[in-house]
Design an enzyme around this catalytic site. Structure first.
Site, mmCIF file in Angstrom:
data_model
loop_
_atom_site.group_PDB
_atom_site.id
_atom_site.type_symbol
_atom_site.label_atom_id
_atom_site.label_comp_id
_atom_site.label_asym_id
_atom_site.label_seq_id
_atom_site.Cartn_x
_atom_site.Cartn_y
_atom_site.Cartn_z
ATOM 1 N N CYS A 158 83.517 32.656 47.742
ATOM 2 C CA CYS A 158 83.519 34.117 47.824
ATOM 3 C C CYS A 158 84.759 34.641 47.108
ATOM 4 O O CYS A 158 85.887 34.308 47.497
ATOM 5 C CB CYS A 158 83.545 34.547 49.285
ATOM 6 S SG CYS A 158 83.699 36.342 49.478
ATOM 7 N N CYS A 203 82.233 37.528 41.603
ATOM 8 C CA CYS A 203 81.587 37.580 42.915
ATOM 9 C C CYS A 203 80.457 36.566 42.852
ATOM 10 O O CYS A 203 79.644 36.588 41.915
ATOM 11 C CB CYS A 203 81.042 38.972 43.199
ATOM 12 S SG CYS A 203 79.910 39.039 44.600
ATOM 13 N N HIS A 254 77.786 36.212 44.451
ATOM 14 C CA HIS A 254 76.416 36.741 44.490
ATOM 15 C C HIS A 254 75.850 36.974 43.083
ATOM 16 O O HIS A 254 74.635 36.927 42.887
ATOM 17 C CB HIS A 254 76.383 38.084 45.233
ATOM 18 C CG HIS A 254 76.309 37.977 46.725
ATOM 19 N ND1 HIS A 254 77.373 37.615 47.504
ATOM 20 C CD2 HIS A 254 75.276 38.212 47.578
ATOM 21 C CE1 HIS A 254 77.005 37.640 48.785
ATOM 22 N NE2 HIS A 254 75.732 37.991 48.853
HETATM 23 N N1 DGL Z 1 79.925 36.718 47.425
HETATM 24 C C1 DGL Z 1 80.987 37.628 47.774
HETATM 25 C C2 DGL Z 1 82.075 37.557 46.694
HETATM 26 O O1 DGL Z 1 82.120 36.592 45.970
HETATM 27 C C3 DGL Z 1 80.392 38.981 48.057
HETATM 28 C C4 DGL Z 1 81.308 39.887 48.791
HETATM 29 C C5 DGL Z 1 80.664 40.936 49.658
HETATM 30 O O2 DGL Z 1 80.214 40.582 50.729
HETATM 31 O O3 DGL Z 1 80.736 42.112 49.276
HETATM 32 O O4 DGL Z 1 82.924 38.415 46.556
#
Ligand code: DGL
Length: 269
Positions: free
Chosen positions: A73, A185, A187
């Site tokens: 993350c 990120c 995601h």
């Molecule tokens: N996967 C998370 C990242 O790398 C997402 C963060 C979120 O929950 O906004 O920052």
């Protein structure tokens, strides 16, 4: 040889991009994945709250007797470095590994990074990229619309909700003629096709998750703690049925059966 699992965690589905990459690199390792889908997104929250949540998440992962941790993350990696540094196990976040890969991009065209609001606000990615790539213009953009869209499964490059959001967020990036884009990120790797379709095939996408997975492989091999039988356990604080379906798709056809843990409480400040 150490058969204990590697803990990998994220705020939701995003860290599965690191699970996929790590599993391909290290098929025999055992993995415990925690996705905090019951509390996602973190990226619009105040830094202090993210630090508290990061500590809770890390403690939960450590309770599974892991031998090493991938913090999959970007938001947690940059908002809570002190929390992560206090961990005594080998631990890899996504900042250093991603920046290191970007420093190898040839040419003089600008470099881009996209991440959550909290990650961009604190400047950690831009500062680290500027230091690692001297003389290169760095363009950073927060994409607060992306994580909610991905968590509600708008991930297809044909989905107008997603393609409109990608165009809105990345127009300045496209106009600046970047050579490569760091997905800061985790995601965002899930919507890599939609991002590439908009930016064009000439822009190299660098996944911070994949870089972190490689870094962890190297650390495990160099410290002699490889070992396991290829099992993966999934823990989610969200709905297990939707997590299982989405995680199975992200991982390319795995049969994911997750375990539920209730979302942890955190002070609203
Ligand atoms: N996967 C998370 C990242 O790398 C997402 C963060 C979120 O929950 O906004 O920052």
């Amino acid at each position: 040889m150490d058969n204990r699992p590697v803990g990998i965690f994220d705020t939701g589905l995003g860290g599965l991009t690191a699970v996929k990459a790590f599993r391909e690199l290290m098929p025999k390792e055992n993995i415990v994945y925690f996705g905090d889908s019951g509390r996602v997104p973190y990226g619009g929250r105040p830094r202090e709250m993210i630090r508290k949540m990061a500590r809770q998440d890390l403690e939960l992962v450590l309770s599974y007797d892991v031998k090493a941790v991938i913090v999959a993350c970007g938001t947690i990696t940059v908002a809570a470095p002190d929390v992560l540094d206090a961990c005594e196990l080998p631990l890899t976040g996504v900042l250093k590994a991603g920046v290191c890969a970007m420093s190898c991009v040839a040419g003089s065209a600008p470099l881009g990074v996209i991440a959550t609001e909290a990650s961009i606000r604190c400047g950690a990615f831009k500062n680290a990229l500027s230091a690692a790539c001297p003389g290169r213009e760095i363009i950073d953009i927060a994409c607060p619309e992306f994580v909610p869209l991905i968590e509600s499964w708008h991930i297809s490059a044909d989905d107008p909700l997603l393609t409109d959001a990608v165009e809105r967020a990345l127009r300045p990036m496209k106009q600046s003629g970047i050579a490569a884009l760091l997905l800061g990120c985790t995601h965002y790797g899930i919507i890599g096709d939609a991002i590439s379709a908009y930016l064009g095939g000439d822009v190299q996408l660098i996944s911070a998750s994949e870089c972190a997975a490689k870094e962890m492989r190297d650390r495990i091999l160099s410290s002699g703690i490889a070992g396991g039988n290829g099992e993966t356990r999934f823990i989610t604080s969200g709905h297990t049925d939707s997590f299982d379906a989405e995680a199975s798709a992200i991982l390319g056809g795995w049969d994911v059966r997750s375990e539920y843990t209730a979302p942890m409480e955190v002070d609203e400040q």
